[in-house]
Write a protein that holds these residues in place. Sequence first.
Motif, PDB file in Angstrom:
ATOM      1  N   LYS A   1       0.819  -1.208   0.000  1.00  0.00           N
ATOM      2  CA  LYS A   1       0.000   0.000   0.000  1.00  0.00           C
ATOM      3  C   LYS A   1       0.855   1.262   0.000  1.00  0.00           C
ATOM      4  O   LYS A   1       0.579   2.218  -0.738  1.00  0.00           O
ATOM      5  CB  LYS A   1      -0.937   0.021   1.209  1.00  0.00           C
ATOM      6  CG  LYS A   1      -1.864   1.245   1.213  1.00  0.00           C
ATOM      7  CD  LYS A   1      -2.727   1.310   2.450  1.00  0.00           C
ATOM      8  CE  LYS A   1      -3.669   2.515   2.385  1.00  0.00           C
ATOM      9  NZ  LYS A   1      -2.946   3.801   2.215  1.00  0.00           N
ATOM     10  N   ARG A   2       1.896   1.277   0.827  1.00  0.00           N
ATOM     11  CA  ARG A   2       2.733   2.481   0.884  1.00  0.00           C
ATOM     12  C   ARG A   2       3.499   2.691  -0.418  1.00  0.00           C
ATOM     13  O   ARG A   2       3.715   3.834  -0.834  1.00  0.00           O
ATOM     14  CB  ARG A   2       3.683   2.405   2.089  1.00  0.00           C
ATOM     15  CG  ARG A   2       2.936   2.553   3.413  1.00  0.00           C
ATOM     16  CD  ARG A   2       3.862   2.742   4.593  1.00  0.00           C
ATOM     17  NE  ARG A   2       3.089   2.955   5.818  1.00  0.00           N
ATOM     18  CZ  ARG A   2       3.609   3.210   7.006  1.00  0.00           C
ATOM     19  NH1 ARG A   2       4.935   3.280   7.152  1.00  0.00           N
ATOM     20  NH2 ARG A   2       2.842   3.396   8.060  1.00  0.00           N
ATOM     21  N   ILE A   3       3.910   1.618  -1.060  1.00  0.00           N
ATOM     22  CA  ILE A   3       4.579   1.757  -2.356  1.00  0.00           C
ATOM     23  C   ILE A   3       3.577   2.217  -3.406  1.00  0.00           C
ATOM     24  O   ILE A   3       3.894   3.059  -4.259  1.00  0.00           O
ATOM     25  CB  ILE A   3       5.259   0.438  -2.764  1.00  0.00           C
ATOM     26  CG1 ILE A   3       6.399   0.118  -1.780  1.00  0.00           C
ATOM     27  CG2 ILE A   3       5.798   0.524  -4.193  1.00  0.00           C
ATOM     28  CD1 ILE A   3       7.031  -1.241  -1.972  1.00  0.00           C
ATOM     29  N   GLN A   4       2.355   1.698  -3.352  1.00  0.00           N
ATOM     30  CA  GLN A   4       1.296   2.164  -4.253  1.00  0.00           C
ATOM     31  C   GLN A   4       1.028   3.647  -4.021  1.00  0.00           C
ATOM     32  O   GLN A   4       0.839   4.410  -4.981  1.00  0.00           O
ATOM     33  CB  GLN A   4       0.017   1.360  -4.022  1.00  0.00           C
ATOM     34  CG  GLN A   4      -1.136   1.733  -4.966  1.00  0.00           C
ATOM     35  CD  GLN A   4      -0.876   1.351  -6.399  1.00  0.00           C
ATOM     36  OE1 GLN A   4      -0.629   0.182  -6.703  1.00  0.00           O
ATOM     37  NE2 GLN A   4      -0.892   2.335  -7.298  1.00  0.00           N
ATOM     38  N   ASP A   5       1.021   4.071  -2.759  1.00  0.00           N
ATOM     39  CA  ASP A   5       0.818   5.490  -2.437  1.00  0.00           C
ATOM     40  C   ASP A   5       1.933   6.348  -3.035  1.00  0.00           C
ATOM     41  O   ASP A   5       1.681   7.461  -3.524  1.00  0.00           O
ATOM     42  CB  ASP A   5       0.756   5.693  -0.928  1.00  0.00           C
ATOM     43  CG  ASP A   5      -0.527   5.156  -0.307  1.00  0.00           C
ATOM     44  OD1 ASP A   5      -1.481   4.884  -1.058  1.00  0.00           O
ATOM     45  OD2 ASP A   5      -0.553   4.988   0.929  1.00  0.00           O
ATOM     46  N   MET A   6       3.181   5.849  -2.974  1.00  0.00           N
ATOM     47  CA  MET A   6       4.302   6.567  -3.589  1.00  0.00           C
ATOM     48  C   MET A   6       4.063   6.736  -5.085  1.00  0.00           C
ATOM     49  O   MET A   6       4.241   7.827  -5.645  1.00  0.00           O
ATOM     50  CB  MET A   6       5.609   5.794  -3.376  1.00  0.00           C
ATOM     51  CG  MET A   6       6.170   5.793  -1.990  1.00  0.00           C
ATOM     52  SD  MET A   6       7.729   4.845  -2.012  1.00  0.00           S
ATOM     53  CE  MET A   6       8.064   4.726  -0.258  1.00  0.00           C
ATOM     54  N   SER A   7       3.688   5.647  -5.721  1.00  0.00           N
ATOM     55  CA  SER A   7       3.443   5.670  -7.165  1.00  0.00           C
ATOM     56  C   SER A   7       2.312   6.630  -7.515  1.00  0.00           C
ATOM     57  O   SER A   7       2.419   7.429  -8.453  1.00  0.00           O
ATOM     58  CB  SER A   7       3.118   4.251  -7.647  1.00  0.00           C
ATOM     59  OG  SER A   7       2.858   4.243  -9.033  1.00  0.00           O
ATOM     60  N   ASP A   8       1.233   6.588  -6.740  1.00  0.00           N
ATOM     61  CA  ASP A   8       0.091   7.474  -6.984  1.00  0.00           C
ATOM     62  C   ASP A   8       0.483   8.940  -6.806  1.00  0.00           C
ATOM     63  O   ASP A   8       0.022   9.820  -7.559  1.00  0.00           O
ATOM     64  CB  ASP A   8      -1.058   7.134  -6.030  1.00  0.00           C
ATOM     65  CG  ASP A   8      -1.694   5.785  -6.334  1.00  0.00           C
ATOM     66  OD1 ASP A   8      -1.476   5.259  -7.448  1.00  0.00           O
ATOM     67  OD2 ASP A   8      -2.405   5.255  -5.457  1.00  0.00           O
TER      68      ASP A   8
ATOM     69  N   ALA B   1      15.328   8.020   8.719  1.00  0.00           N
ATOM     70  CA  ALA B   1      14.250   7.044   8.553  1.00  0.00           C
ATOM     71  C   ALA B   1      13.555   7.249   7.209  1.00  0.00           C
ATOM     72  O   ALA B   1      14.211   7.309   6.181  1.00  0.00           O
ATOM     73  CB  ALA B   1      13.286   7.137   9.731  1.00  0.00           C
ATOM     74  N   ARG B   2      12.243   7.327   7.201  1.00  0.00           N
ATOM     75  CA  ARG B   2      11.371   7.605   6.066  1.00  0.00           C
ATOM     76  C   ARG B   2      11.955   7.393   4.665  1.00  0.00           C
ATOM     77  O   ARG B   2      12.368   8.350   4.001  1.00  0.00           O
ATOM     78  CB  ARG B   2      10.888   9.038   6.144  1.00  0.00           C
ATOM     79  CG  ARG B   2       9.929   9.264   7.291  1.00  0.00           C
ATOM     80  CD  ARG B   2       9.256  10.578   7.112  1.00  0.00           C
ATOM     81  NE  ARG B   2       8.466  10.927   8.268  1.00  0.00           N
ATOM     82  CZ  ARG B   2       7.781  12.054   8.371  1.00  0.00           C
ATOM     83  NH1 ARG B   2       7.812  12.923   7.390  1.00  0.00           N
ATOM     84  NH2 ARG B   2       7.077  12.297   9.444  1.00  0.00           N
ATOM     85  N   PRO B   3      11.947   6.190   4.147  1.00  0.00           N
ATOM     86  CA  PRO B   3      12.407   5.978   2.776  1.00  0.00           C
ATOM     87  C   PRO B   3      11.530   6.656   1.735  1.00  0.00           C
ATOM     88  O   PRO B   3      11.980   6.888   0.604  1.00  0.00           O
ATOM     89  CB  PRO B   3      12.382   4.449   2.619  1.00  0.00           C
ATOM     90  CG  PRO B   3      11.514   3.947   3.722  1.00  0.00           C
ATOM     91  CD  PRO B   3      11.635   4.920   4.842  1.00  0.00           C
ATOM     92  N   ASN B   4      10.288   7.018   2.093  1.00  0.00           N
ATOM     93  CA  ASN B   4       9.444   7.731   1.126  1.00  0.00           C
ATOM     94  C   ASN B   4      10.040   9.078   0.737  1.00  0.00           C
ATOM     95  O   ASN B   4       9.781   9.593  -0.353  1.00  0.00           O
ATOM     96  CB  ASN B   4       8.026   7.935   1.681  1.00  0.00           C
ATOM     97  CG  ASN B   4       8.000   8.847   2.889  1.00  0.00           C
ATOM     98  OD1 ASN B   4       8.480   8.468   3.963  1.00  0.00           O
ATOM     99  ND2 ASN B   4       7.453  10.039   2.741  1.00  0.00           N
ATOM    100  N   VAL B   5      10.894   9.646   1.625  1.00  0.00           N
ATOM    101  CA  VAL B   5      11.551  10.917   1.304  1.00  0.00           C
ATOM    102  C   VAL B   5      12.462  10.743   0.100  1.00  0.00           C
ATOM    103  O   VAL B   5      12.630  11.665  -0.708  1.00  0.00           O
ATOM    104  CB  VAL B   5      12.331  11.456   2.524  1.00  0.00           C
ATOM    105  CG1 VAL B   5      13.124  12.706   2.155  1.00  0.00           C
ATOM    106  CG2 VAL B   5      11.380  11.769   3.671  1.00  0.00           C
ATOM    107  N   THR B   6      13.048   9.561  -0.048  1.00  0.00           N
ATOM    108  CA  THR B   6      13.910   9.280  -1.191  1.00  0.00           C
ATOM    109  C   THR B   6      13.154   9.498  -2.490  1.00  0.00           C
ATOM    110  O   THR B   6      13.650  10.151  -3.421  1.00  0.00           O
ATOM    111  CB  THR B   6      14.423   7.822  -1.117  1.00  0.00           C
ATOM    112  OG1 THR B   6      15.171   7.656   0.087  1.00  0.00           O
ATOM    113  CG2 THR B   6      15.307   7.488  -2.305  1.00  0.00           C
ATOM    114  N   VAL B   7      11.949   8.981  -2.553  1.00  0.00           N
ATOM    115  CA  VAL B   7      11.130   9.100  -3.762  1.00  0.00           C
ATOM    116  C   VAL B   7      10.583  10.520  -3.910  1.00  0.00           C
ATOM    117  O   VAL B   7      10.616  11.102  -5.002  1.00  0.00           O
ATOM    118  CB  VAL B   7       9.989   8.074  -3.748  1.00  0.00           C
ATOM    119  CG1 VAL B   7       9.078   8.258  -4.955  1.00  0.00           C
ATOM    120  CG2 VAL B   7      10.552   6.657  -3.725  1.00  0.00           C
ATOM    121  N   ASP B   8      10.091  11.091  -2.814  1.00  0.00           N
ATOM    122  CA  ASP B   8       9.552  12.453  -2.874  1.00  0.00           C
ATOM    123  C   ASP B   8      10.608  13.441  -3.361  1.00  0.00           C
ATOM    124  O   ASP B   8      10.355  14.267  -4.252  1.00  0.00           O
ATOM    125  CB  ASP B   8       9.064  12.892  -1.490  1.00  0.00           C
ATOM    126  CG  ASP B   8       7.795  12.185  -1.051  1.00  0.00           C
ATOM    127  OD1 ASP B   8       7.169  11.511  -1.888  1.00  0.00           O
ATOM    128  OD2 ASP B   8       7.438  12.303   0.135  1.00  0.00           O
TER     129      ASP B   8
END
Length: 415
Positions: A73-80, A123-130
Amino acid sequence: MSEVEKKGKLAKIASYHMNSKTTQEKNETLQKIAEQLLIDKEYIIEENNKDIEAGSEKGLSESVLDRIFLNEKRIQDMSDAILLLVKLNDPVGEVLEDIQKENGLHILKKRVPLGVIGMIYEARPNVTVDAATLALKTGNAVLLRGSSSAKFSNIALVASIHKALEQTTLPVDAVQLIEDTNRETAKELFHLKEYLDVLIPRGGKALIDTVVSEATVPVLETGAGNCHIYIDESAKPEMATNIVINGKTHRPSVCNATESVLINEKWFAQHGVALLEALAAHDVEIIGDGTVCNAYSDAKLATEEDWATEYLALTVSVKIVSNVVEAVEHINKYGTNHSEAILTEDAIAAAQFLNGVDAAAVYHNASTRFTDGFEFGYGAEIGISTQKLHARGPMGLQAMTSSKYFVYGNGQVRG
């Protein structure tokens, strides 16, 4: 040449190539990245599991582990989020000023990329994508340096981004990750003025304070979030309870979560215990002043340090105040200039609070949890700035740009 210097140089060279890329080219690249993340999701989750296992063995808190954790879900959220970014207007090239001089000179002030953005984050690997996708959308290159707690996740995510870049016209070197997470690489990044145009720290107060005090590269400061909600005398009890519960428990590990609740003494006398019981029912630990502890036996007595603490957990400090002036004074003393809210039906009190509190975002009758680039319509965000120069609040695409003057003539010389 060290790894940091080498990757900084590659990013700088890539940034020059990024200047000529069209919106279409950038958007096509973002779409490829969104697709590639989903293709690679199983591998990304496998690598993320390594970070979670290592973090558990080190005794990292549940809130920190939650920030590291990735699932489908979190990876899908990144993609979205990337696909949403594609739909947003590209600010690069926007004309900010158009000046026609009497001597015939035509001067245009336009938005341009910053160049190379350095990101140091915890932490937060989503920051990498953002950070990577926001940088690419605005024609920038980015040099990423995450923390050891998310090392395997970050490497996997950047590998996926590179796979996507290889299928596009954008340079692969526009996204760089410093894989060595030792302190020395961080210190080297602080002084990489030859290659970095700006450095953005994103994490806890200790990291941000260190970067601000030690870096010679210009810093865009993203602050810690010791966020407050002040419940005024006229606040509606049901609304106040819902907002406080949301601010504290919706996702306590993030910077816009509510850490401290200030309550008008008259409101507390009527509704305070019920609010504290509602918080306790959501497993929130209450740290209160003397009045709170006398009224609610399960509360623990607060220290001076508690008023300045960003708990990032199911813990909240609660203080009783006599009026909005006292609430504003307390927040301006202990807050971190992030997000502050007042709950009231009194328009005068609301205006006094909103104008008096020194914060990037101020709320009237709403949760502090909305301070977020996505919620503000920016798509992904690079961080939430608590300083006052260049950008303040959630930093979306426009915050990733600078400006340049384009001057057109037909032979003019200055006499």
